[in-house]
Design a protein around this motif. Sequence first.
Motif, PDB file in Angstrom:
ATOM      1  N   ILE A 192       0.830  -1.198   0.000  1.00 25.30           N
ATOM      2  CA  ILE A 192       0.000   0.000   0.000  1.00 25.30           C
ATOM      3  C   ILE A 192       0.868   1.253   0.000  1.00 25.30           C
ATOM      4  N   ASP A 193       1.926   1.260   0.815  1.00 23.18           N
ATOM      5  CA  ASP A 193       2.800   2.424   0.876  1.00 23.18           C
ATOM      6  C   ASP A 193       3.464   2.688  -0.470  1.00 23.18           C
ATOM      7  N   LEU A 194       3.876   1.622  -1.139  1.00 23.21           N
ATOM      8  CA  LEU A 194       4.479   1.767  -2.463  1.00 23.21           C
ATOM      9  C   LEU A 194       3.461   2.315  -3.468  1.00 23.21           C
ATOM     10  N   LEU A 195       2.246   1.813  -3.405  1.00 23.45           N
ATOM     11  CA  LEU A 195       1.208   2.254  -4.341  1.00 23.45           C
ATOM     12  C   LEU A 195       0.775   3.697  -4.052  1.00 23.45           C
ATOM     13  N   MET A 196       0.770   4.077  -2.770  1.00 22.07           N
ATOM     14  CA  MET A 196       0.440   5.468  -2.442  1.00 22.07           C
ATOM     15  C   MET A 196       1.529   6.412  -2.953  1.00 22.07           C
ATOM     16  N   TRP A 197       2.777   6.001  -2.792  1.00 22.53           N
ATOM     17  CA  TRP A 197       3.875   6.820  -3.317  1.00 22.53           C
ATOM     18  C   TRP A 197       3.737   6.976  -4.831  1.00 22.53           C
ATOM     19  N   ALA A 198       3.397   5.876  -5.511  1.00 24.53           N
ATOM     20  CA  ALA A 198       3.226   5.926  -6.968  1.00 24.53           C
ATOM     21  C   ALA A 198       2.086   6.861  -7.356  1.00 24.53           C
ATOM     22  N   LYS A 199       1.013   6.851  -6.562  1.00 32.09           N
ATOM     23  CA  LYS A 199      -0.111   7.738  -6.854  1.00 32.09           C
ATOM     24  C   LYS A 199       0.296   9.197  -6.673  1.00 32.09           C
ATOM     25  N   LEU A 200       1.057   9.454  -5.610  1.00 36.97           N
ATOM     26  CA  LEU A 200       1.516  10.814  -5.359  1.00 36.97           C
ATOM     27  C   LEU A 200       2.430  11.306  -6.479  1.00 36.97           C
ATOM     28  N   LYS A 201       3.285  10.424  -6.978  1.00 34.72           N
ATOM     29  CA  LYS A 201       4.232  10.776  -8.036  1.00 34.72           C
ATOM     30  C   LYS A 201       3.633  10.648  -9.437  1.00 34.72           C
ATOM     31  N   ASP A 202       2.396  10.111  -9.507  1.00 33.12           N
ATOM     32  CA  ASP A 202       1.715   9.891 -10.785  1.00 33.12           C
ATOM     33  C   ASP A 202       2.538   8.991 -11.709  1.00 33.12           C
ATOM     34  N   VAL A 203       2.996   7.870 -11.145  1.00 29.46           N
ATOM     35  CA  VAL A 203       3.732   6.880 -11.931  1.00 29.46           C
ATOM     36  C   VAL A 203       3.067   5.528 -11.730  1.00 29.46           C
ATOM     37  N   SER A 204       3.390   4.597 -12.596  1.00 26.10           N
ATOM     38  CA  SER A 204       2.850   3.245 -12.509  1.00 26.10           C
ATOM     39  C   SER A 204       3.934   2.285 -12.043  1.00 26.10           C
ATOM     40  N   LEU A 205       3.599   1.442 -11.079  1.00 21.27           N
ATOM     41  CA  LEU A 205       4.541   0.442 -10.592  1.00 21.27           C
ATOM     42  C   LEU A 205       4.156  -0.923 -11.155  1.00 21.27           C
ATOM     43  N   SER A 206       5.046  -1.540 -11.888  1.00 16.89           N
ATOM     44  CA  SER A 206       4.783  -2.871 -12.428  1.00 16.89           C
ATOM     45  C   SER A 206       4.844  -3.898 -11.311  1.00 16.89           C
ATOM     46  N   ASN A 207       4.239  -5.047 -11.563  1.00 17.96           N
ATOM     47  CA  ASN A 207       4.293  -6.131 -10.590  1.00 17.96           C
ATOM     48  C   ASN A 207       5.726  -6.617 -10.387  1.00 17.96           C
ATOM     49  N   THR A 208       6.533  -6.512 -11.411  1.00 15.01           N
ATOM     50  CA  THR A 208       7.938  -6.926 -11.301  1.00 15.01           C
ATOM     51  C   THR A 208       8.682  -6.061 -10.294  1.00 15.01           C
ATOM     52  N   ILE A 209       8.490  -4.735 -10.385  1.00 10.75           N
ATOM     53  CA  ILE A 209       9.131  -3.830  -9.437  1.00 10.75           C
ATOM     54  C   ILE A 209       8.630  -4.099  -8.024  1.00 10.75           C
ATOM     55  N   LEU A 210       7.316  -4.267  -7.875  1.00  8.97           N
ATOM     56  CA  LEU A 210       6.753  -4.536  -6.560  1.00  8.97           C
ATOM     57  C   LEU A 210       7.334  -5.819  -5.963  1.00  8.97           C
ATOM     58  N   ASP A 220      13.805 -15.333   0.671  1.00 11.56           N
ATOM     59  CA  ASP A 220      12.354 -15.096   0.676  1.00 11.56           C
ATOM     60  C   ASP A 220      11.629 -16.084  -0.233  1.00 11.56           C
ATOM     61  N   GLU A 221      10.435 -16.459   0.195  1.00 11.08           N
ATOM     62  CA  GLU A 221       9.537 -17.203  -0.698  1.00 11.08           C
ATOM     63  C   GLU A 221       8.780 -16.166  -1.521  1.00 11.08           C
ATOM     64  N   VAL A 222       9.290 -15.931  -2.718  1.00 13.37           N
ATOM     65  CA  VAL A 222       8.835 -14.802  -3.528  1.00 13.37           C
ATOM     66  C   VAL A 222       7.455 -15.047  -4.119  1.00 13.37           C
ATOM     67  N   ARG A 223       6.610 -14.015  -4.042  1.00 16.28           N
ATOM     68  CA  ARG A 223       5.345 -14.019  -4.761  1.00 16.28           C
ATOM     69  C   ARG A 223       5.575 -13.216  -6.037  1.00 16.28           C
ATOM     70  N   GLY A 224       5.362 -13.882  -7.179  1.00 14.29           N
ATOM     71  CA  GLY A 224       5.713 -13.294  -8.461  1.00 14.29           C
ATOM     72  C   GLY A 224       4.613 -12.483  -9.100  1.00 14.29           C
ATOM     73  N   ASP A 225       4.835 -12.142 -10.373  1.00 18.08           N
ATOM     74  CA  ASP A 225       3.937 -11.245 -11.104  1.00 18.08           C
ATOM     75  C   ASP A 225       2.491 -11.726 -11.105  1.00 18.08           C
ATOM     76  N   GLU A 226       2.272 -12.988 -11.398  1.00 22.21           N
ATOM     77  CA  GLU A 226       0.905 -13.501 -11.510  1.00 22.21           C
ATOM     78  C   GLU A 226       0.191 -13.478 -10.163  1.00 22.21           C
ATOM     79  N   GLN A 227       0.919 -13.847  -9.095  1.00 17.11           N
ATOM     80  CA  GLN A 227       0.304 -13.822  -7.769  1.00 17.11           C
ATOM     81  C   GLN A 227      -0.038 -12.401  -7.348  1.00 17.11           C
ATOM     82  N   LEU A 228       0.851 -11.464  -7.656  1.00 18.09           N
ATOM     83  CA  LEU A 228       0.564 -10.066  -7.333  1.00 18.09           C
ATOM     84  C   LEU A 228      -0.632  -9.557  -8.131  1.00 18.09           C
ATOM     85  N   LYS A 229      -0.687  -9.910  -9.399  1.00 15.32           N
ATOM     86  CA  LYS A 229      -1.767  -9.443 -10.263  1.00 15.32           C
ATOM     87  C   LYS A 229      -3.114 -10.024  -9.848  1.00 15.32           C
TER      88      LYS A 229
END
Length: 270
Positions: A192-210, A220-229
């Motif tokens: 949420i904090d990352l997405l709020m920062w992106a909203k404030l900066k008016d940028v899009s964060l890809s699932n890969t970056i997240l 870490d047991e990574v959750r990848g692009d599909e799980q995030l999406k």
Amino acid sequence: MDTVQIYKELQAWFDYDNYVDVESCTLKGLHKELQVRKNILDSIEFFGEGDVYFNQILAGKPLISKTFDSNTHLTESQTHIRQVTFGHIESLKRSLEMFSQESFVKGSDQLTKEVKEQPLTQSMRAVFMRTNESRVYTHFDLENSSDEEIIGSLRALLPVWRKEYGINSRKQEAFGLGKILKLVDYRILPMIDLLMWAKLKDVSLSNTILSRLLYPKLTDEVRGDEQLKDTDRPIAAKAMSGETCKNIESFINKNRHLSDLSVSQLRELT
């Protein structure tokens, strides 16, 4: 802003290690974290900027609940029942003066007899052409009524009020400890904090970056692009809308004995 620049700016303030202590947050604390973030998001949407709590998050201290008085949380956090303040009454009076001047005796600030006898909410809905006001202002006589009598009266009156105002009951999803723990396991607060920062900066964060930011360690047991999406981002979106906060509030109200347990203690109950 290209992807490289976005990633550099994020690395300047975001560190997942700042969130690991969420396991020690109480259930009330986790609710507070979501409440604060909904308020920050509202500030970003309405004013184009964050607030003092967002500045605290960006400064590397994202667990706001560690600094607030949990003893007052129950009364201050309720969404569905709040005590009416003089500010509410003042606001309603101003609305009547602006939109329905005929509510007052000509040449004075005294309400007409007809308006005085109307239920407050019905009167205000009429002023706003039945499009805005859905709150019902009422009062409880704590001294001369038992808890059971007050709750019984509410149960009897709620269907009557809903019929009068034409407002159906909101459906509530099934919500338990499993969904609460997923908020931590799927790292929803830092997302949420990352997405709020992106909203404030008016940028899009890809699932890969997240994914790279939320799961930075090789162990870490990574959750990848599909799980995030498919799962994690929809959960974050619901939390940012305020819906999850309401669900946790309802869960706490039904399970008061769990409200001061930490996330790690709640895990032991599942």
